[in-house]
Motif scaffolding. Structure first.
Motif, PDB file in Angstrom:
ATOM      1  N   GLY A  75       0.816  -1.213   0.000  1.00 37.00           N
ATOM      2  CA  GLY A  75       0.000   0.000   0.000  1.00 37.00           C
ATOM      3  C   GLY A  75       0.850   1.263   0.000  1.00 37.00           C
ATOM      4  O   GLY A  75       0.563   2.208  -0.743  1.00 37.00           O
ATOM      5  N   PHE A  76       1.887   1.271   0.829  1.00 30.35           N
ATOM      6  CA  PHE A  76       2.785   2.428   0.839  1.00 30.35           C
ATOM      7  C   PHE A  76       3.481   2.586  -0.507  1.00 30.35           C
ATOM      8  O   PHE A  76       3.647   3.704  -0.996  1.00 30.35           O
ATOM      9  CB  PHE A  76       3.823   2.321   1.955  1.00 30.35           C
ATOM     10  CG  PHE A  76       3.301   2.704   3.303  1.00 30.35           C
ATOM     11  CD1 PHE A  76       2.515   3.826   3.475  1.00 30.35           C
ATOM     12  CD2 PHE A  76       3.613   1.939   4.419  1.00 30.35           C
ATOM     13  CE1 PHE A  76       2.038   4.188   4.713  1.00 30.35           C
ATOM     14  CE2 PHE A  76       3.134   2.290   5.665  1.00 30.35           C
ATOM     15  CZ  PHE A  76       2.344   3.417   5.811  1.00 30.35           C
ATOM     16  N   TRP A  77       3.891   1.479  -1.109  1.00 30.75           N
ATOM     17  CA  TRP A  77       4.549   1.538  -2.409  1.00 30.75           C
ATOM     18  C   TRP A  77       3.599   2.102  -3.463  1.00 30.75           C
ATOM     19  O   TRP A  77       3.991   2.910  -4.300  1.00 30.75           O
ATOM     20  CB  TRP A  77       5.045   0.152  -2.796  1.00 30.75           C
ATOM     21  CG  TRP A  77       5.817   0.121  -4.075  1.00 30.75           C
ATOM     22  CD1 TRP A  77       6.878   0.914  -4.430  1.00 30.75           C
ATOM     23  CD2 TRP A  77       5.578  -0.719  -5.179  1.00 30.75           C
ATOM     24  NE1 TRP A  77       7.315   0.593  -5.685  1.00 30.75           N
ATOM     25  CE2 TRP A  77       6.542  -0.417  -6.168  1.00 30.75           C
ATOM     26  CE3 TRP A  77       4.660  -1.726  -5.436  1.00 30.75           C
ATOM     27  CZ2 TRP A  77       6.585  -1.079  -7.389  1.00 30.75           C
ATOM     28  CZ3 TRP A  77       4.724  -2.380  -6.655  1.00 30.75           C
ATOM     29  CH2 TRP A  77       5.672  -2.044  -7.609  1.00 30.75           C
ATOM     30  N   LEU A  78       2.329   1.691  -3.407  1.00 31.09           N
ATOM     31  CA  LEU A  78       1.338   2.195  -4.351  1.00 31.09           C
ATOM     32  C   LEU A  78       1.112   3.691  -4.162  1.00 31.09           C
ATOM     33  O   LEU A  78       1.078   4.452  -5.128  1.00 31.09           O
ATOM     34  CB  LEU A  78       0.021   1.435  -4.198  1.00 31.09           C
ATOM     35  CG  LEU A  78      -1.126   1.814  -5.117  1.00 31.09           C
ATOM     36  CD1 LEU A  78      -0.740   1.557  -6.570  1.00 31.09           C
ATOM     37  CD2 LEU A  78      -2.379   1.045  -4.753  1.00 31.09           C
ATOM     38  N   VAL A  79       0.988   4.130  -2.925  1.00 24.98           N
ATOM     39  CA  VAL A  79       0.780   5.561  -2.653  1.00 24.98           C
ATOM     40  C   VAL A  79       1.988   6.379  -3.103  1.00 24.98           C
ATOM     41  O   VAL A  79       1.841   7.439  -3.714  1.00 24.98           O
ATOM     42  CB  VAL A  79       0.473   5.786  -1.160  1.00 24.98           C
ATOM     43  CG1 VAL A  79       0.528   7.252  -0.791  1.00 24.98           C
ATOM     44  CG2 VAL A  79      -0.883   5.208  -0.805  1.00 24.98           C
ATOM     45  N   ILE A  80       3.178   5.889  -2.825  1.00 22.96           N
ATOM     46  CA  ILE A  80       4.396   6.605  -3.225  1.00 22.96           C
ATOM     47  C   ILE A  80       4.493   6.688  -4.748  1.00 22.96           C
ATOM     48  O   ILE A  80       4.840   7.733  -5.307  1.00 22.96           O
ATOM     49  CB  ILE A  80       5.642   5.942  -2.610  1.00 22.96           C
ATOM     50  CG1 ILE A  80       5.677   6.209  -1.106  1.00 22.96           C
ATOM     51  CG2 ILE A  80       6.919   6.425  -3.279  1.00 22.96           C
ATOM     52  CD1 ILE A  80       6.724   5.427  -0.363  1.00 22.96           C
ATOM     53  N   SER A  81       4.138   5.595  -5.443  1.00 27.60           N
ATOM     54  CA  SER A  81       4.210   5.637  -6.909  1.00 27.60           C
ATOM     55  C   SER A  81       3.177   6.604  -7.483  1.00 27.60           C
ATOM     56  O   SER A  81       3.439   7.274  -8.481  1.00 27.60           O
ATOM     57  CB  SER A  81       4.011   4.243  -7.499  1.00 27.60           C
ATOM     58  OG  SER A  81       2.680   3.816  -7.365  1.00 27.60           O
ATOM     59  N   ILE A  82       2.014   6.702  -6.841  1.00 23.09           N
ATOM     60  CA  ILE A  82       1.004   7.662  -7.305  1.00 23.09           C
ATOM     61  C   ILE A  82       1.477   9.088  -7.055  1.00 23.09           C
ATOM     62  O   ILE A  82       1.347   9.964  -7.911  1.00 23.09           O
ATOM     63  CB  ILE A  82      -0.350   7.389  -6.626  1.00 23.09           C
ATOM     64  CG1 ILE A  82      -0.945   6.087  -7.148  1.00 23.09           C
ATOM     65  CG2 ILE A  82      -1.323   8.540  -6.863  1.00 23.09           C
ATOM     66  CD1 ILE A  82      -2.166   5.624  -6.395  1.00 23.09           C
ATOM     67  N   LEU A  83       2.051   9.333  -5.881  1.00 19.42           N
ATOM     68  CA  LEU A  83       2.544  10.677  -5.569  1.00 19.42           C
ATOM     69  C   LEU A  83       3.713  11.075  -6.462  1.00 19.42           C
ATOM     70  O   LEU A  83       3.819  12.229  -6.875  1.00 19.42           O
ATOM     71  CB  LEU A  83       2.943  10.764  -4.100  1.00 19.42           C
ATOM     72  CG  LEU A  83       1.795  10.702  -3.088  1.00 19.42           C
ATOM     73  CD1 LEU A  83       2.345  10.658  -1.677  1.00 19.42           C
ATOM     74  CD2 LEU A  83       0.858  11.868  -3.277  1.00 19.42           C
ATOM     75  N   ARG A  84       4.585  10.132  -6.776  1.00 21.68           N
ATOM     76  CA  ARG A  84       5.742  10.437  -7.622  1.00 21.68           C
ATOM     77  C   ARG A  84       5.329  10.727  -9.056  1.00 21.68           C
ATOM     78  O   ARG A  84       6.016  11.461  -9.766  1.00 21.68           O
ATOM     79  CB  ARG A  84       6.736   9.288  -7.594  1.00 21.68           C
ATOM     80  CG  ARG A  84       7.480   9.214  -6.270  1.00 21.68           C
ATOM     81  CD  ARG A  84       8.477   8.100  -6.279  1.00 21.68           C
ATOM     82  NE  ARG A  84       9.594   8.456  -7.132  1.00 21.68           N
ATOM     83  CZ  ARG A  84      10.476   7.612  -7.589  1.00 21.68           C
ATOM     84  NH1 ARG A  84      10.363   6.336  -7.307  1.00 21.68           N
ATOM     85  NH2 ARG A  84      11.455   8.016  -8.360  1.00 21.68           N
ATOM     86  N   SER A  85       4.229  10.138  -9.497  1.00 23.60           N
ATOM     87  CA  SER A  85       3.801  10.384 -10.866  1.00 23.60           C
ATOM     88  C   SER A  85       3.232  11.778 -11.031  1.00 23.60           C
ATOM     89  O   SER A  85       3.146  12.300 -12.131  1.00 23.60           O
ATOM     90  CB  SER A  85       2.762   9.347 -11.302  1.00 23.60           C
ATOM     91  OG  SER A  85       1.527   9.573 -10.674  1.00 23.60           O
ATOM     92  N   GLY A  86       2.789  12.389  -9.909  1.00 25.59           N
ATOM     93  CA  GLY A  86       2.268  13.741  -9.947  1.00 25.59           C
ATOM     94  C   GLY A  86       0.874  13.844 -10.524  1.00 25.59           C
ATOM     95  O   GLY A  86       0.447  14.911 -10.956  1.00 25.59           O
ATOM     96  N   ARG A  87       0.142  12.762 -10.530  1.00 21.18           N
ATOM     97  CA  ARG A  87      -1.198  12.768 -11.118  1.00 21.18           C
ATOM     98  C   ARG A  87      -2.252  12.402 -10.086  1.00 21.18           C
ATOM     99  O   ARG A  87      -3.139  11.609 -10.337  1.00 21.18           O
ATOM    100  CB  ARG A  87      -1.265  11.784 -12.283  1.00 21.18           C
ATOM    101  CG  ARG A  87      -0.294  12.129 -13.352  1.00 21.18           C
ATOM    102  CD  ARG A  87      -0.672  11.468 -14.627  1.00 21.18           C
ATOM    103  NE  ARG A  87       0.332  11.748 -15.640  1.00 21.18           N
ATOM    104  CZ  ARG A  87       0.196  12.668 -16.547  1.00 21.18           C
ATOM    105  NH1 ARG A  87      -0.859  13.419 -16.579  1.00 21.18           N
ATOM    106  NH2 ARG A  87       1.133  12.862 -17.445  1.00 21.18           N
TER     107      ARG A  87
END
Length: 89
Positions: A75-87
């Motif tokens: 879950g943390f990995w998913l949230v971080i990947s969403i935040l890093r994408s900037g979308r």
């Protein structure tokens, strides 16, 4: 016109359409679909762990805790990947 109608009724009529500029849209849809499927797997892990944690067996509790930890990390990995994408709009 007769040939066109004949092909239409026999389902042999083919359309060759090429649209330019759809590659970014396709990539965005792919990313969204991947995140959605990833989230479904994550939810399944959480649900499975919750079901297993209701038992009184020590081994099931250990497995449930491992699943909760795995779900937390994913879950943390998913949230971080969403935040890093900037979308995240």
């Amino acid at each position: 016109m007769d040939v066109l109608l004949d092909r239409l009724t026999t389902e042999t009529l083919q359309w060759n359409v090429r649209l330019e500029g759809l590659e970014p849209v396709r990539r965005t849809i792919d990313k969204s679909a991947n995140r959605l499927s990833f989230s479904i797997v994550l939810g399944s892990l959480i649900m499975g762990a919750a079901i297993l944690s209701t038992g009184n067996d020590q081994q099931l509790t250990l497995i449930a805790n491992i699943l909760f930890v795995a779900a937390t990390v994913i879950g943390f990995w998913l949230v971080i990947s969403i935040l890093r994408s900037g979308r995240l709009k």
